[in-house]
Motif scaffolding. Structure first.
Motif, mmCIF file in Angstrom:
data_model
loop_
_atom_site.group_PDB
_atom_site.id
_atom_site.type_symbol
_atom_site.label_atom_id
_atom_site.label_comp_id
_atom_site.label_asym_id
_atom_site.label_seq_id
_atom_site.Cartn_x
_atom_site.Cartn_y
_atom_site.Cartn_z
ATOM 1 N N SER A 311 0.859 -1.185 0.000
ATOM 2 C CA SER A 311 0.000 0.000 0.000
ATOM 3 C C SER A 311 0.894 1.233 0.000
ATOM 4 O O SER A 311 2.079 1.158 0.342
ATOM 5 N N LYS A 312 0.321 2.365 -0.373
ATOM 6 C CA LYS A 312 1.105 3.602 -0.369
ATOM 7 C C LYS A 312 1.579 3.949 1.034
ATOM 8 O O LYS A 312 2.649 4.538 1.211
ATOM 9 N N ALA A 313 0.801 3.550 2.042
ATOM 10 C CA ALA A 313 1.175 3.847 3.428
ATOM 11 C C ALA A 313 2.445 3.118 3.845
ATOM 12 O O ALA A 313 3.158 3.568 4.748
ATOM 13 N N SER A 314 2.736 1.992 3.194
ATOM 14 C CA SER A 314 3.907 1.191 3.579
ATOM 15 C C SER A 314 5.137 1.514 2.735
ATOM 16 O O SER A 314 6.171 0.866 2.887
ATOM 17 N N LEU A 315 5.047 2.514 1.871
ATOM 18 C CA LEU A 315 6.135 2.800 0.935
ATOM 19 C C LEU A 315 7.415 3.235 1.661
ATOM 20 O O LEU A 315 8.514 2.789 1.314
ATOM 21 N N THR A 316 7.288 4.074 2.677
ATOM 22 C CA THR A 316 8.474 4.542 3.403
ATOM 23 C C THR A 316 9.178 3.393 4.098
ATOM 24 O O THR A 316 10.409 3.264 4.035
ATOM 25 N N ARG A 317 8.404 2.542 4.765
ATOM 26 C CA ARG A 317 8.982 1.380 5.434
ATOM 27 C C ARG A 317 9.657 0.454 4.422
ATOM 28 O O ARG A 317 10.750 -0.063 4.657
ATOM 29 N N ALA A 318 9.003 0.261 3.288
ATOM 30 C CA ALA A 318 9.562 -0.603 2.256
ATOM 31 C C ALA A 318 10.868 -0.037 1.703
ATOM 32 O O ALA A 318 11.818 -0.787 1.443
ATOM 33 N N ALA A 319 10.922 1.277 1.519
ATOM 34 C CA ALA A 319 12.140 1.906 1.015
ATOM 35 C C ALA A 319 13.313 1.631 1.953
ATOM 36 O O ALA A 319 14.441 1.381 1.501
ATOM 37 N N GLY A 336 34.490 -5.144 -9.088
ATOM 38 C CA GLY A 336 34.204 -5.731 -10.387
ATOM 39 C C GLY A 336 33.049 -6.718 -10.365
ATOM 40 O O GLY A 336 32.723 -7.321 -11.394
ATOM 41 N N GLY A 337 32.424 -6.863 -9.192
ATOM 42 C CA GLY A 337 31.319 -7.808 -9.059
ATOM 43 C C GLY A 337 30.028 -7.292 -9.682
ATOM 44 O O GLY A 337 29.928 -6.134 -10.097
ATOM 45 N N ARG A 338 29.036 -8.181 -9.741
ATOM 46 C CA ARG A 338 27.730 -7.836 -10.314
ATOM 47 C C ARG A 338 26.644 -7.991 -9.261
ATOM 48 O O ARG A 338 26.604 -8.977 -8.531
ATOM 49 N N LEU A 339 25.762 -6.993 -9.230
ATOM 50 C CA LEU A 339 24.574 -7.051 -8.381
ATOM 51 C C LEU A 339 23.340 -7.077 -9.272
ATOM 52 O O LEU A 339 23.157 -6.201 -10.121
ATOM 53 N N PHE A 340 22.512 -8.095 -9.082
ATOM 54 C CA PHE A 340 21.189 -8.153 -9.715
ATOM 55 C C PHE A 340 20.172 -7.901 -8.614
ATOM 56 O O PHE A 340 20.010 -8.739 -7.720
ATOM 57 N N THR A 341 19.538 -6.738 -8.650
ATOM 58 C CA THR A 341 18.625 -6.369 -7.575
ATOM 59 C C THR A 341 17.250 -6.049 -8.146
ATOM 60 O O THR A 341 17.124 -5.412 -9.192
ATOM 61 N N PHE A 342 16.209 -6.504 -7.430
ATOM 62 C CA PHE A 342 14.843 -6.442 -7.951
ATOM 63 C C PHE A 342 13.861 -5.891 -6.926
ATOM 64 O O PHE A 342 14.068 -5.996 -5.718
ATOM 65 N N SER A 343 12.763 -5.345 -7.462
ATOM 66 C CA SER A 343 11.565 -5.033 -6.680
ATOM 67 C C SER A 343 10.365 -5.507 -7.480
ATOM 68 O O SER A 343 10.221 -5.173 -8.657
ATOM 69 N N CYS A 344 9.506 -6.296 -6.825
ATOM 70 C CA CYS A 344 8.291 -6.766 -7.491
ATOM 71 C C CYS A 344 7.075 -5.975 -7.021
ATOM 72 O O CYS A 344 5.937 -6.397 -7.234
ATOM 73 N N SER A 345 7.310 -4.832 -6.386
ATOM 74 C CA SER A 345 6.228 -4.000 -5.858
ATOM 75 C C SER A 345 5.798 -2.980 -6.904
ATOM 76 O O SER A 345 6.584 -2.108 -7.288
ATOM 77 N N GLY A 346 4.557 -3.083 -7.357
ATOM 78 C CA GLY A 346 4.069 -2.162 -8.364
ATOM 79 C C GLY A 346 4.070 -0.721 -7.919
ATOM 80 O O GLY A 346 4.231 0.199 -8.732
ATOM 81 N N LEU A 347 3.894 -0.490 -6.618
ATOM 82 C CA LEU A 347 3.864 0.875 -6.095
ATOM 83 C C LEU A 347 5.254 1.498 -5.984
ATOM 84 O O LEU A 347 5.381 2.698 -5.757
ATOM 85 N N MET A 348 6.292 0.680 -6.125
ATOM 86 C CA MET A 348 7.662 1.192 -6.117
ATOM 87 C C MET A 348 8.040 1.593 -7.536
ATOM 88 O O MET A 348 8.272 0.757 -8.396
#
Length: 400
Positions: A311-319, A336-348
């Motif tokens: 929810s939009k209310a949880s956006l700050t906590r999620a960040a 020289g390493g690689r980071l693959f980082t994801f978010s599956c949150s549509g509101l993000m």
């Protein structure tokens, strides 16, 4: 056939000035845009959507308990919403995926609004269909949807996995039910050269993260010779793709012991050496912090956490959560390493996600460059008028 011959008695009347989104063919009608409801429609029943001047705008499913009070089935006034409607749309949606069958025999065949069927999710795992009904409208037409599946896929087993929290927002209880045929405990699928066991009965989502197919392939291509850490690994998909791509070793980290047990079975199914993969069960945040103190490092890290934002209310906590886990990853990556980082949150939003990751790198004293942006696989399309369908975002980052 004349429009008045198929117009329904139940109607949603849109407030003056709130028709613009419908003119743009956006399928959601929020309760605040509804001036009145005529005809006492039942939950999930089909209603005609009219403007203040009586102009016909759309035909939608009515959901009185949701903030999204109407979900549009069709913008064509001559199109009936009936059994034939679902047979036709599901058939067309499945046909659009046929070109992807060479990559995998596990595909999403219907992606809700993006395939013109709000609230319906349909996945196929090697001859087993798993569907979810997420909205009042999809629930109302359940019998017709099931009959369409039986007609289109007569030889497939069919399982309903409508066991998701979002149904409560529609006033619906959760349901798991075997609809047709024998439902196996595990289904073996193939994906880009890998063999994978999927728990369709109780696994995450409908059993597997089909939306990450292309991202797993990208990890495999970057993993040759690398020591890999796969965080929030579930049943090991990213780590197994890394091993197939020539990784030196993989550590699978997840909070679920059963998921990690299935990851081990998947390792053995693909013939990878037992010492090529290690599993660690526990809280990712705590374990990553402990490894940082120990000075442990990796060449490639995958961060694919669960949805932090509901929810939009949880956006700050999620960040804060996204920043924390990415900060840990930057500390654990070798130069020289690689980071693959994801978010599956549509509101993000994409820009916010990139800023969070950039702030984490800054706090870790690292610099990085985005070499690839990643998103959901093509069997999870995004309808042009429905940007909310673009929920999965990922970054492949080269870290100095």
């Amino acid at each position: 056939m004349r429009i008045k011959d198929i117009i329904v008695d139940q109607q949603l009347i849109i407030a003056a000035g709130r028709e613009k989104s419908l003119f743009r063919r956006h399928p959601w009608i929020f309760s605040g845009a509804v001036a009145s409801v005529k005809g006492r429609p039942k939950s999930g029943q089909t209603v005609d959507v009219l403007g203040q001047n009586g102009q016909w705008l759309a035909r939608a499913a009515f959901s009185p308990k949701s903030q999204i009070q109407g979900r549009v089935w069709t913008f064509d006034a001559d199109e009936r919403v009936d059994a034939e409607f679902f047979l036709r749309r599901i058939g067309k949606s499945a046909a659009r995926r046929r070109r992807l069958e060479t990559e995998s025999d596990a595909l999403r065949l219907v992606q809700s609004e993006s395939d013109g069927l709000p609230g319906l999710i349909l996945d196929r795992y090697a001859g087993v269909l798993v569907f979810q009904l997420l909205t009042a409208g999809a629930e109302f037409w359940r019998a017709e949807i099931i009959e369409a599946l039986r007609t289109l896929f007569p030889d497939d087993a069919i399982l309903e996995r409508s066991d998701v929290d979002v149904r409560a927002k529609e006033g619906l209880a959760e349901r798991i039910e075997a609809v047709q045929g024998e439902i196996p405990e595990l289904v073996e699928i193939r994906e880009n050269g890998l063999r994978l066991l999927v728990d369709i009965r109780s696994g995450h989502k409908t059993g597997f993260y089909l939306d990450q197919r292309d991202s797993r392939l990208a990890v495999g291509r970057a993993a040759a010779g690398a020591e890999v850490l796969n965080c929030f690994s579930y049943t090991g998909g990213f780590g197994l793709a890394a091993l197939r791509g020539g990784a030196k070793s993989v550590t699978q980290l997840d909070a679920s012991a059963p998921a990690l047990e299935l990851a081990v079975r998947n390792r053995d199914l693909n013939g990878f050496a037992p010492d090529s993969m290690t599993t660690v069960c526990g809280d990712a945040f705590q374990i990553l912090r402990a490894w940082r103190k120990e000075g442990r490092t990796f060449d490639l890290i995958v961060l694919d956490p669960p949805k932090f934002v509901d929810s939009k209310a949880s956006l700050t906590r999620a960040a804060r959560g996204y920043k924390d886990v990415n900060l840990c990853a930057f500390h654990l990556l070798r130069p020289g390493g690689r980071l693959f980082t994801f978010s599956c949150s549509g509101l993000m939003e994409d820009t916010l996600f990139q800023k969070i990751v950039a702030d984490a790198a800054l706090d870790a004293g690292r610099t990085g460059r985005i070499v690839r942006r990643l998103t959901q696989a093509p069997d999870h399309p995004v309808e042009l008028a429905f940007p909310e369908g673009a929920y999965l975002k990922g970054l492949e980052i080269e870290v100095e």
